[in-house]
Enzyme design. Structure first.
Site, PDB file in Angstrom:
ATOM      1  N   ASP A 150      98.741  44.813  73.045  1.00 15.72           N
ATOM      2  CA  ASP A 150      98.643  44.569  74.492  1.00 15.72           C
ATOM      3  C   ASP A 150      97.610  45.494  75.129  1.00 15.72           C
ATOM      4  O   ASP A 150      96.861  45.085  76.017  1.00 15.72           O
ATOM      5  CB  ASP A 150     100.011  44.763  75.157  1.00 15.72           C
ATOM      6  CG  ASP A 150     101.060  43.787  74.628  1.00 15.72           C
ATOM      7  OD1 ASP A 150     100.683  42.829  73.929  1.00 15.72           O
ATOM      8  OD2 ASP A 150     102.259  43.990  74.901  1.00 15.72           O
ATOM      9  N   GLU A 156     103.110  45.725  68.932  1.00 12.89           N
ATOM     10  CA  GLU A 156     103.027  44.982  70.198  1.00 12.89           C
ATOM     11  C   GLU A 156     102.295  45.795  71.276  1.00 12.89           C
ATOM     12  O   GLU A 156     101.391  45.296  71.937  1.00 12.89           O
ATOM     13  CB  GLU A 156     104.442  44.636  70.686  1.00 12.89           C
ATOM     14  CG  GLU A 156     104.468  43.947  72.034  1.00 12.89           C
ATOM     15  CD  GLU A 156     103.845  42.560  71.989  1.00 12.89           C
ATOM     16  OE1 GLU A 156     104.282  41.755  71.151  1.00 12.89           O
ATOM     17  OE2 GLU A 156     102.928  42.284  72.772  1.00 12.89           O
ATOM     18  N   SER A 178     102.085  36.667  72.201  1.00 14.94           N
ATOM     19  CA  SER A 178     101.877  38.065  72.588  1.00 14.94           C
ATOM     20  C   SER A 178     100.407  38.419  72.675  1.00 14.94           C
ATOM     21  O   SER A 178     100.034  39.331  73.409  1.00 14.94           O
ATOM     22  CB  SER A 178     102.461  38.989  71.522  1.00 14.94           C
ATOM     23  OG  SER A 178     103.788  39.238  71.762  1.00 14.94           O
TER      24      SER A 178
END
Ligand SMILES: *[C@@H]1O[C@H](CO)[C@@H](O)[C@H](O)[C@H]1NC(C)=O
Ligand SMILES: *[C@@H]1O[C@H](CO)[C@@H](O)[C@H](O)[C@H]1NC(C)=O
Length: 562
Positions: free
Chosen positions: A287, A283, A481
Site C-alpha cells: 500500500d 500488505e 489490495s
C-alpha cells in the site's frame, strides 16, 4: 373538579404505559450462531463489555443530499465541500434522542461518553449482567472455531420503546465479526525468484511495476507540488510499513526520484510502525510502495490502527473513520485494502459505518476500498451456493476498486470481487450503467444475485504480480489490495493539479466517474467465477467485475476540467 379529573386521567395513562424503559422492541435476532462460530457456554455476569451505542443521526438524509450536491459535476455546488461542523450538524443525534438515551442510561445508573465529535457514537462499559438487563439480551460466549478466539455476543437484543427509534445500532451485540475477515484483501505473494525487472511494455503483460502503470495509464512521473494534498493509507492487524523496504523499492523501481522519499506515520488505538525487517507487512508495504512510488510527490500518511480497539472487535474499522473525521483537515484520499463479507456485519452496523464514509466524502475525501478477492464469493474465497457480497465495497458512498491483469487487452482478474449488495439498493449515479449491464446479461446468473442491489466495483486497476519489496526481498503480489492504492495514487495526482489551479479536490468520486465513463479504459474480457458458477463477465460498459474500467490519466484530468 376539572383539575382533579385531569390529574386522575394523567395518572391513569401513566399507569397504563407502565414503568419507563420496560417495554422492549426486538432490534436484531439470529436463529443461531453464524457459520464458523460455536456457542461454548454462558458469559460470566461480571465480564465487562464496552458497548458502543450508535445514535440515529438527526439528518442523515440531509447529509446524503449535501454529499451528492457537492460531488455531482452538474450541480452548482460541485466541489463546495462541507466543514467538519457542517457535517457534524447533520450527523449529530437530535436533542430528543440524546435526552431519551441519557434517561435510559441514568435509569441504570450509567453515563455514556461521546466517542466522536459528531456525538452519534457513545461508549459505556457495563458488566454482562447489566447488558443483559438493559438490552433484554442473553450474552453468551461464542468461539470463532478457526482462530479459537472467544467473544461475548447475544443472539438477540431489544431496546425500550422510548429509545428504540433513537438508536441505530448497539455493538457488540449480534454482529459476529469474523476475526479472520479483516485480513488484507490480498492473495499469497508469488515467489520472487526468476523475475527480471524491465519496464518495457511486453514485460508489463506479466509483471507490474510503477513504470508499467505510468506507461499503461499515462501517470506522470513529475513531482506533485501541493503540500496540503495528502493520501491516507489505512493499516490494520499489525501490518507495518517498512521504510528500508520503501527505500529499496524506490532504488529499484523509481530511479528517477530520491530514494529517501518517505511517508508520515499517524497512529491510533495504540498503533505503531516498528521498523524491524521481520515485522514488515506485505500488505502495508504494498500500500505504501504503490502510493509513495506512484503518486510522485504527494504526501502520504500511513495510519496505523493498533489493537486497543475502542469499537468492540470491529478491528478499528470504526475507530479510524472517527479519528480522521475529527481532524479539521481531512486527507483528500483514503485507501483501504481490508474488507470482509457483507453478511459478517449486521445491517444496522454496516449502515452506520457506511454513513461515516458518506460524511468523509462530504468533507472532500475520496474513500477507496479494495473490492475483495473472492470473485462472486465475496471478500475471500468461501463455499457458497449464491453469490456473496463484500463489505464495505457494497456501501454506495465509497469507491470500490477491482482488479485486472494483462495489457493487450487488460482482462478482469478471476478473484476480482464484484456483484450486488444485499444491504444497499442500486445508487442513483449508477442506475443506468447497472441496468444496461443487467439487460445485456439477460438470464445468465439469474437467481444467484440480488438484481436490485448496489453494483460494485466502480472501477479497477492492475492487480496481479505487482512487484514489491518486503523484508528485503522483491516479489510479486496479487489482489484487489494492489488495485486500490494504484487508483488512489491517480486520484492523488489529479487532486494535486486541481489544488494547484485553485480548485477543490475531487472528493466522493462516484457521481463524477459514472458521469464520465469514457475517461476510463473499458475492460471487456474476463470473469469472476465462484460458488460453483461462472460468475459475472466483463463486457462493454460497467460490469460487476471491473466496474467502469481502469484509469486514463489524461482523460481523467480533462474530465476534471484541467
Ligand atoms: C467470508 O466468510 C467465510 C465463511 O465464513 C470466511 O471463511 C472468510 O474468511 C470470509 N472472508 C472475508 C474476507 O471476510
Ligand atoms: C436485495 O437488495 C435490496 C436492496 O438493497 C434489499 O432491500 C433486499 O433485502 C435484498 N434481498 C435479499 C434477499 O437480501
Amino acid at each position: 373538579m376539572s383539575a382533579t379529573a385531569l390529574f386522575l386521567a394523567s395518572l391513569l395513562s401513566l399507569a397504563a404505559a407502565g414503568p419507563a424503559f420496560q417495554n422492549f422492541v426486538v432490534q436484531e435476532s439470529l436463529s443461531g450462531a453464524p457459520q464458523g462460530f460455536a456457542k461454548v457456554g454462558p458469559a460470566a455476569d461480571s465480564t465487562p463489555i464496552n458497548l458502543r451505542i450508535a445514535l440515529a443521526s438527526s439528518n442523515f438524509a440531509g447529509l446524503e443530499k449535501a454529499l451528492y450536491d457537492v460531488s455531482t459535476p452538474s450541480s452548482a455546488n460541485y466541489g463546495n465541500h462541507l466543514s467538519k461542523d457542517e457535517v457534524n450538524a447533520f450527523l449529530a443525534p437530535s436533542d430528543d434522542a440524546v435526552a431519551a438515551v441519557q434517561a435510559w442510561l441514568a435509569s441504570h445508573d450509567l453515563v455514556a461518553t461521546k466517542s466522536n465529535g459528531a456525538g452519534d457514537w457513545l461508549s459505556v462499559t457495563v458488566p454482562v449482567s447489566k447488558a443483559n438487563e438493559m438490552l433484554s439480551a442473553k450474552y453468551e460466549t461464542f468461539e470463532h472455531v478457526a482462530s479459537g478466539k472467544t467473544y461475548a455476543r447475544t443472539l438477540s437484543y431489544a431496546l425500550p420503546v422510548e429509545v428504540a427509534d433513537h438508536v441505530a445500532a448497539i455493538h457488540p451485540a449480534s454482529t459476529f465479526n469474523n476475526p479472520e475477515s479483516l485480513r488484507p484483501v490480498l492473495s499469497a505473494p508469488k515467489p520472487a525468484s526468476g523475475i527480471s525487472i524491465d519496464a518495457t511494455p511486453s514485460s508489463c503483460a506479466t509483471t507490474i511495476t510503477p513504470a508499467c502503470l505510468q506507461s499503461l495509464y499515462g501517470i506522470p512521473t513529475t513531482k506533485a507540488t501541493e503540500s496540503s494534498n495528502t493520501i491516507a493509507v489505512s493499516g490494520f492487524i499489525e501490518q507495518y510499513a517498512n521504510k528500508a523496504d520503501l527505500t529499496s523499492f524506490l532504488k529499484k523501481f523509481r530511479t528517477d526520484i530520491s530514494s529517501s522519499t518517505t511517508f508520515t506515520l499517524q497512529t491510533l488505538d495504540g498503533g505503531s510502525d516498528p521498523q524491524t525487517a521481520s515485522k514488515a507487512g506485505v500488505e502495508a508495504n504494498l500500500d505504501i510502495q504503490y502510493t509513495v512510488g506512484v503518486a510522485t510527490g504527494v504526501p502520504v500518511f500511513f495510519v496505523s490502527v493498533g489493537e486497543n480497539f475502542q469499537d468492540g472487535d470491529l478491528e478499528g474499522f470504526l475507530d479510524i473513520v472517527n479519528f480522521l473525521s475529527d481532524e479539521d483537515d481531512v486527507p483528500q484520499v483514503m485507501t483501504t485494502s481490508y474488507g470482509e463479507n457483507e453478511t459478517d456485519m449486521s445491517k444496522a452496523l454496516a449502515f452506520k459505518l457506511c454513513e461515516a464514509y458518506a460524511a468523509f466524502g462530504a468533507r472532500g475525501t475520496s474513500v477507496l476500498f479494495a473490492s475483495g478477492d473472492g470473485g462472486v464469493e465475496g471478500g475471500q474465497a468461501q463455499s457458497c451456493t449464491k453469490y456473496q457480497a463484500a463489505f464495505p465495497a457494497g456501501c454506495p458512498f465509497l469507491t470500490a476498486v477491482g482488479s485486472v491483469h494483462g495489457i493487450s487487452p487488460e482482462t478482469a482478474s478471476t478473484f476480482s470481487s464484484g456483484g450486488f449488495s444485499n444491504y444497499w439498493g442500486v445508487a442513483d449515479y449508477q442506475s443506468s450503467a447497472v441496468s444496461a449491464f443487467l439487460t445485456a446479461q439477460g438470464t445468465t446468473n439469474k437467481g444467484l444475485f440480488n438484481a436490485s442491489g448496489r453494483g460494485y466495483p466502480d472501477v479497477s486497476a492492475q492487480g496481479e504480480n505487482v512487484q514489491i519489496v518486503s523484508g528485503g526481498s522483491t516479489g510479486g503480489v496479487d489482489g484487489t489490495s494492489c488495485s486500490s492504492p494504484i487508483f488512489a495514487s491517480v486520484i492523488g495526482l489529479i487532486n494535486d493539479k486541481l489544488i494547484a489551479a485553485g480548485n477543490s479536490p475531487l472528493g466522493f468520486l462516484n457521481p463524477w466517474l459514472y458521469a464520465n465513463p469514457s475517461m476510463l479504459n473499458d475492460v471487456t474480457t474476463g470473469s469472476n467465477p465462484g460458488c460453483g458458477a461462472k460468475g459475472f463477465t466483463a463486457r462493454a460498459g460497467w460490469d460487476p467485475v471491473t466496474g467502469l474500467g481502469t484509469p486514463n490519466y489524461a482523460k481523467m484530468l480533462a474530465a476534471a476540467g484541467l
